[in-house]
Write a protein that holds these residues in place. Structure first.
Motif, PDB file in Angstrom:
ATOM      1  N   ALA A  80      10.762  -3.507  -7.036  1.00 40.07           N
ATOM      2  CA  ALA A  80      10.233  -4.429  -6.030  1.00 40.07           C
ATOM      3  C   ALA A  80       8.781  -4.804  -6.322  1.00 40.07           C
ATOM      4  N   ALA A  82       5.924  -3.060  -5.425  1.00 46.60           N
ATOM      5  CA  ALA A  82       5.217  -1.981  -4.734  1.00 46.60           C
ATOM      6  C   ALA A  82       5.761  -0.648  -5.261  1.00 46.60           C
ATOM      7  N   LEU A  88      13.491   1.629  -7.516  1.00 45.38           N
ATOM      8  CA  LEU A  88      13.509   2.319  -6.228  1.00 45.38           C
ATOM      9  C   LEU A  88      14.904   2.303  -5.622  1.00 45.38           C
ATOM     10  N   LEU A 116      13.964   8.396   5.928  1.00 45.65           N
ATOM     11  CA  LEU A 116      14.285   7.571   4.773  1.00 45.65           C
ATOM     12  C   LEU A 116      13.716   8.270   3.554  1.00 45.65           C
ATOM     13  N   LYS A 118      13.269   7.862  -0.536  1.00 46.05           N
ATOM     14  CA  LYS A 118      13.373   6.857  -1.591  1.00 46.05           C
ATOM     15  C   LYS A 118      13.054   7.468  -2.942  1.00 46.05           C
ATOM     16  N   PHE A 136       9.759   9.456  -2.244  1.00 48.56           N
ATOM     17  CA  PHE A 136       8.938   9.026  -1.113  1.00 48.56           C
ATOM     18  C   PHE A 136       9.731   9.196   0.177  1.00 48.56           C
ATOM     19  N   ILE A 137       9.078   9.740   1.202  1.00 49.12           N
ATOM     20  CA  ILE A 137       9.797  10.094   2.434  1.00 49.12           C
ATOM     21  C   ILE A 137       9.063   9.569   3.661  1.00 49.12           C
ATOM     22  N   MET A 138       9.803   8.967   4.580  1.00 50.85           N
ATOM     23  CA  MET A 138       9.245   8.583   5.883  1.00 50.85           C
ATOM     24  C   MET A 138      10.101   9.208   6.981  1.00 50.85           C
ATOM     25  N   TYR A 154       4.403  10.051   6.693  1.00 55.73           N
ATOM     26  CA  TYR A 154       4.670   9.705   5.292  1.00 55.73           C
ATOM     27  C   TYR A 154       4.519  10.963   4.436  1.00 55.73           C
ATOM     28  N   PHE A 166      -1.835  12.924  -0.115  1.00 57.25           N
ATOM     29  CA  PHE A 166      -2.445  11.607   0.095  1.00 57.25           C
ATOM     30  C   PHE A 166      -2.751  11.464   1.576  1.00 57.25           C
ATOM     31  N   PHE A 170      -3.061   5.714   3.404  1.00 55.89           N
ATOM     32  CA  PHE A 170      -2.750   5.150   2.088  1.00 55.89           C
ATOM     33  C   PHE A 170      -1.382   4.452   2.131  1.00 55.89           C
ATOM     34  N   CYS A 171      -0.429   5.101   2.736  1.00 59.64           N
ATOM     35  CA  CYS A 171       0.917   4.527   2.828  1.00 59.64           C
ATOM     36  C   CYS A 171       1.003   3.513   3.970  1.00 59.64           C
ATOM     37  N   HIS A 175       2.563  -0.303   4.727  1.00 56.17           N
ATOM     38  CA  HIS A 175       3.802  -0.396   5.519  1.00 56.17           C
ATOM     39  C   HIS A 175       3.614  -1.103   6.853  1.00 56.17           C
ATOM     40  N   MET A 183       7.963  -0.769  10.472  1.00 51.91           N
ATOM     41  CA  MET A 183       7.359  -0.326   9.197  1.00 51.91           C
ATOM     42  C   MET A 183       8.362  -0.266   8.032  1.00 51.91           C
ATOM     43  N   MET A 184       9.593  -0.634   8.292  1.00 48.66           N
ATOM     44  CA  MET A 184      10.604  -0.590   7.228  1.00 48.66           C
ATOM     45  C   MET A 184      10.495  -1.841   6.350  1.00 48.66           C
ATOM     46  N   PRO A 187      15.073  -2.605   0.947  1.00 50.85           N
ATOM     47  CA  PRO A 187      15.261  -2.923  -0.487  1.00 50.85           C
ATOM     48  C   PRO A 187      15.262  -4.442  -0.714  1.00 50.85           C
TER      49      PRO A 187
HETATM   50  C1  HEC Z   1       1.432  -1.583  -1.499  1.00 49.87           C
HETATM   51  C2  HEC Z   1       2.415  -1.390  -0.479  1.00 49.87           C
HETATM   52  C3  HEC Z   1       3.049  -0.021  -0.278  1.00 49.87           C
HETATM   53  C4  HEC Z   1       2.446   1.219  -0.257  1.00 49.87           C
HETATM   54  C5  HEC Z   1       0.987   1.574  -0.481  1.00 49.87           C
HETATM   55  C6  HEC Z   1       3.491   2.171   0.045  1.00 49.87           C
HETATM   56  N1  HEC Z   1       4.697   1.534   0.189  1.00 49.87           N
HETATM   57 FE1  HEC Z   1       6.469   2.393   0.663  1.00 49.87          FE
HETATM   58  N2  HEC Z   1       7.412   0.609   0.437  1.00 49.87           N
HETATM   59  C7  HEC Z   1       6.796  -0.590   0.101  1.00 49.87           C
HETATM   60  C8  HEC Z   1       7.808  -1.607  -0.123  1.00 49.87           C
HETATM   61  C9  HEC Z   1       7.588  -3.055  -0.528  1.00 49.87           C
HETATM   62  C10 HEC Z   1       9.041  -0.972   0.099  1.00 49.87           C
HETATM   63  C11 HEC Z   1      10.438  -1.584  -0.029  1.00 49.87           C
HETATM   64  C12 HEC Z   1      10.778  -1.827  -1.474  1.00 49.87           C
HETATM   65  C13 HEC Z   1      11.959  -1.070  -1.966  1.00 49.87           C
HETATM   66  O1  HEC Z   1      12.175   0.078  -1.529  1.00 49.87           O
HETATM   67  O2  HEC Z   1      12.673  -1.602  -2.824  1.00 49.87           O
HETATM   68  C14 HEC Z   1       8.752   0.395   0.497  1.00 49.87           C
HETATM   69  C15 HEC Z   1       9.715   1.319   0.886  1.00 49.87           C
HETATM   70  C16 HEC Z   1       9.449   2.620   1.270  1.00 49.87           C
HETATM   71  C17 HEC Z   1      10.418   3.540   1.781  1.00 49.87           C
HETATM   72  C18 HEC Z   1      11.849   3.210   2.152  1.00 49.87           C
HETATM   73  C19 HEC Z   1      11.891   2.740   3.630  1.00 49.87           C
HETATM   74  C20 HEC Z   1      11.536   1.284   3.812  1.00 49.87           C
HETATM   75  O3  HEC Z   1      10.360   0.974   4.131  1.00 49.87           O
HETATM   76  O4  HEC Z   1      12.423   0.432   3.629  1.00 49.87           O
HETATM   77  C21 HEC Z   1       9.785   4.730   1.935  1.00 49.87           C
HETATM   78  C22 HEC Z   1      10.421   6.024   2.429  1.00 49.87           C
HETATM   79  C23 HEC Z   1       8.408   4.553   1.553  1.00 49.87           C
HETATM   80  N3  HEC Z   1       8.224   3.250   1.151  1.00 49.87           N
HETATM   81  C24 HEC Z   1       7.447   5.551   1.594  1.00 49.87           C
HETATM   82  C25 HEC Z   1       6.126   5.364   1.232  1.00 49.87           C
HETATM   83  C26 HEC Z   1       5.151   6.433   1.162  1.00 49.87           C
HETATM   84  C27 HEC Z   1       5.413   7.885   1.499  1.00 49.87           C
HETATM   85  C28 HEC Z   1       3.976   5.863   0.751  1.00 49.87           C
HETATM   86  C29 HEC Z   1       2.648   6.536   0.482  1.00 49.87           C
HETATM   87  C30 HEC Z   1       2.653   7.572  -0.516  1.00 49.87           C
HETATM   88  C31 HEC Z   1       4.230   4.439   0.574  1.00 49.87           C
HETATM   89  N4  HEC Z   1       5.535   4.180   0.876  1.00 49.87           N
HETATM   90  C32 HEC Z   1       3.273   3.532   0.161  1.00 49.87           C
HETATM   91  C33 HEC Z   1       5.443  -0.792  -0.002  1.00 49.87           C
HETATM   92  C34 HEC Z   1       4.482   0.194  -0.012  1.00 49.87           C
END
Ligand code: HEC
Length: 195
Positions: A80, A82, A88, A116, A118, A136-138, A154, A166, A170-171, A175, A183-184, A187
């Motif tokens: 994607a 990010a 991912l 979630l 990932k 990555f976990i939320m 996060y 972190f 940062f996350c 989001h 915040m979702m 994909p």
């Molecule tokens: C610069 C932007 C950005 C940052 C910073 C970021 N994310 Fe994400 N994240 C995204 C995007 C865009 C997606 C969806 C893309 C994909 O999963 O294909 C996503 C998807 C996710 C998902 C799947 C749930 C969803 O949103 O659909 C998780 C879990 C997640 N991120 C966790 C984290 C964590 C933990 C951090 C920090 C360590 C983080 N992200 C930092 C942009 C970001």
């Protein structure tokens, strides 16, 4: 004909050796991860998926040992942009799955207890191979539990199963762009599973 015991021993040995050998055998031949086509991604995932789940689970983290039994939300991993141009793939636990799979774009409220996870694959174009990236976990808490982050926590695991360090911001600072979707970010559309 090989003696069956010998064959079994050879198989056991190759399975054990496979753990380390496999990671370095997931070759890629693109300069840019965005150039991977669906077939190439499938091939990479087939090669690396067993090693990945094992790596995350090394320290017994409760998400890491469980997420592969959850609902997969995409037809294959995808890049994607990010999350470091990694491939991912997100899994939703039972509490999260129904709402998440609607991929709704407004008024979304994910239920408390949603998780979630990932998984990610780093494409090292220098080494020309695919290696396991972080998990990555939320996790969604009760209303008011984490007011600064929309009640989300996060977290992340390194490929050795140990937690990443972190700041929540940062996350969340990224989001929060998907606030109407609770915040979702979801994909990429082309790989979302139909529901
Ligand atoms: C610069 C932007 C950005 C940052 C910073 C970021 N994310 Fe994400 N994240 C995204 C995007 C865009 C997606 C969806 C893309 C994909 O999963 O294909 C996503 C998807 C996710 C998902 C799947 C749930 C969803 O949103 O659909 C998780 C879990 C997640 N991120 C966790 C984290 C964590 C933990 C951090 C920090 C360590 C983080 N992200 C930092 C942009 C970001």
């Amino acid at each position: 004909m090989k003696h069956p015991l010998f064959a079994a021993a050879a198989l056991a040995a190759s399975l054990m050796m496979g753990q380390t050998a496999m990671a370095s055998e997931c070759k890629v031949d693109v300069e840019d991860p965005f150039d991977l086509d669906a077939a190439a991604v499938d091939e990479i995932y087939d090669c690396i998926k067993a090693t990945m789940a094992e790596s995350y689970a090394k320290e017994g983290d409760e998400v890491a040992v469980a997420y592969r039994d959850w609902t997969v939300t995409s037809t294959r991993p995808a890049v994607a942009g990010a999350h470091g141009n990694r491939l991912l793939q997100t899994f939703a636990n039972d509490i999260a799955a129904e709402q998440y799979l609607k991929f709704a774009d407004e008024g979304v409220v994910m239920p408390a207890g949603s998780v979630l996870a990932k998984e990610s694959i780093t494409i090292s174009t220098k080494k020309k191979e695919a290696v396991t990236g972080p998990l990555f976990i939320m996790t969604k808490g009760e209303t008011g539990s984490s007011p600064d982050t929309g009640d989300w926590i996060y977290a992340g695991l390194q490929p050795n199963g140990k937690p990443m360090k972190f700041k929540q911001s940062f996350c969340h600072d990224c989001h929060v762009s998907w606030e109407a979707q609770d915040m979702m970010a979801y994909p990429l559309e082309e790989v979302r599973v139909s529901n």
